[in-house]
Design a protein around this motif. Sequence first.
Motif, PDB file in Angstrom:
ATOM      1  N   PHE A  88       1.852  -2.522 -10.240  1.00 19.32           N
ATOM      2  CA  PHE A  88       1.483  -1.124 -10.441  1.00 19.32           C
ATOM      3  C   PHE A  88       1.506  -0.775 -11.932  1.00 19.32           C
ATOM      4  O   PHE A  88       0.576  -0.159 -12.450  1.00 19.32           O
ATOM      5  N   LEU A  89       2.565  -1.177 -12.624  1.00 20.51           N
ATOM      6  CA  LEU A  89       2.682  -0.887 -14.055  1.00 20.51           C
ATOM      7  C   LEU A  89       1.552  -1.554 -14.846  1.00 20.51           C
ATOM      8  O   LEU A  89       1.018  -0.976 -15.795  1.00 20.51           O
ATOM      9  N   ASP A 139       0.832  -1.215   0.000  1.00 15.79           N
ATOM     10  CA  ASP A 139       0.000   0.000   0.000  1.00 15.79           C
ATOM     11  C   ASP A 139       0.862   1.259   0.000  1.00 15.79           C
ATOM     12  O   ASP A 139       0.622   2.184  -0.780  1.00 15.79           O
ATOM     13  N   ASP A 140       1.856   1.293   0.883  1.00 12.67           N
ATOM     14  CA  ASP A 140       2.712   2.480   1.000  1.00 12.67           C
ATOM     15  C   ASP A 140       3.523   2.716  -0.273  1.00 12.67           C
ATOM     16  O   ASP A 140       3.630   3.845  -0.756  1.00 12.67           O
ATOM     17  N   TYR A 141       4.096   1.658  -0.823  1.00 14.52           N
ATOM     18  CA  TYR A 141       4.921   1.796  -2.024  1.00 14.52           C
ATOM     19  C   TYR A 141       4.065   2.164  -3.238  1.00 14.52           C
ATOM     20  O   TYR A 141       4.450   3.004  -4.053  1.00 14.52           O
ATOM     21  N   THR A 142       2.885   1.591  -3.349  1.00 14.48           N
ATOM     22  CA  THR A 142       1.979   1.943  -4.441  1.00 14.48           C
ATOM     23  C   THR A 142       1.599   3.413  -4.363  1.00 14.48           C
ATOM     24  O   THR A 142       1.546   4.109  -5.382  1.00 14.48           O
ATOM     25  N   GLN A 155       9.813  -5.324  -3.844  1.00 16.96           N
ATOM     26  CA  GLN A 155       9.396  -4.093  -4.495  1.00 16.96           C
ATOM     27  C   GLN A 155       9.192  -4.271  -5.995  1.00 16.96           C
ATOM     28  O   GLN A 155       8.331  -3.615  -6.588  1.00 16.96           O
ATOM     29  N   ALA A 156       9.947  -5.158  -6.643  1.00 16.68           N
ATOM     30  CA  ALA A 156       9.773  -5.358  -8.084  1.00 16.68           C
ATOM     31  C   ALA A 156       8.397  -5.959  -8.391  1.00 16.68           C
ATOM     32  O   ALA A 156       7.763  -5.590  -9.382  1.00 16.68           O
ATOM     33  N   LEU A 211       4.505   5.325  -5.650  1.00 18.06           N
ATOM     34  CA  LEU A 211       4.611   5.202  -7.108  1.00 18.06           C
ATOM     35  C   LEU A 211       3.625   6.100  -7.838  1.00 18.06           C
ATOM     36  O   LEU A 211       3.932   6.617  -8.917  1.00 18.06           O
ATOM     37  N   SER A 212       2.458   6.306  -7.251  1.00 17.29           N
ATOM     38  CA  SER A 212       1.444   7.138  -7.907  1.00 17.29           C
ATOM     39  C   SER A 212       1.888   8.589  -8.033  1.00 17.29           C
ATOM     40  O   SER A 212       1.324   9.341  -8.831  1.00 17.29           O
ATOM     41  N   HIS A 213       2.937   8.981  -7.285  1.00 19.90           N
ATOM     42  CA  HIS A 213       3.462  10.345  -7.346  1.00 19.90           C
ATOM     43  C   HIS A 213       4.925  10.385  -7.795  1.00 19.90           C
ATOM     44  O   HIS A 213       5.548  11.444  -7.757  1.00 19.90           O
ATOM     45  N   ASN A 214       5.470   9.253  -8.202  1.00 17.67           N
ATOM     46  CA  ASN A 214       6.892   9.175  -8.539  1.00 17.67           C
ATOM     47  C   ASN A 214       7.137   9.671  -9.967  1.00 17.67           C
ATOM     48  O   ASN A 214       6.572   9.134 -10.912  1.00 17.67           O
ATOM     49  N   PRO A 215       7.985  10.684 -10.135  1.00 22.06           N
ATOM     50  CA  PRO A 215       8.238  11.231 -11.471  1.00 22.06           C
ATOM     51  C   PRO A 215       9.018  10.292 -12.388  1.00 22.06           C
ATOM     52  O   PRO A 215       9.112  10.551 -13.595  1.00 22.06           O
ATOM     53  N   GLU A 216       9.549   9.189 -11.872  1.00 17.90           N
ATOM     54  CA  GLU A 216      10.285   8.237 -12.704  1.00 17.90           C
ATOM     55  C   GLU A 216       9.377   7.212 -13.383  1.00 17.90           C
ATOM     56  O   GLU A 216       9.819   6.493 -14.276  1.00 17.90           O
TER      57      GLU A 216
END
Length: 114
Positions: free
Chosen positions: A109-110, A64-67, A102-103, A70-75
């Motif tokens: 997510f992708l 949940d935290d990592y997702t 994480q992968a 990611l929703s705000h990650n510019p990469e």
Amino acid sequence: MGTVRILRVYEEPEAGEYRVLVDRLWPRGVSKSKVDLWLKEIAPSTAVRSAFDHVAERFEAFEDDYTQELSHNPEVPRLHELIAAHEKLVLLYGAKDPLQNQAAVLLNFLNTTS
């Protein structure tokens, strides 16, 4: 659009795969020649990674935290561009668990945001 999969950095990729390391820390004993690109900026923050600490009971909260990160990650757009540019791309990770890392979260997510 190319295919994307995850693989532990210590395993051999298939021929022709573009290898992207998605860990914030460089894995021990791994030669730089095993990786085409180190995209550490897409990895979970130190706080999120440390809170998880690869404890199975904490994986859901980590996911949940990592997702959320990611929703705000510019990469993320850059990673989408890399996927589009390569027929086969592999997201490399150093964790021992092939499911709770994480992968795996990044690939999910992708797949859900593309």
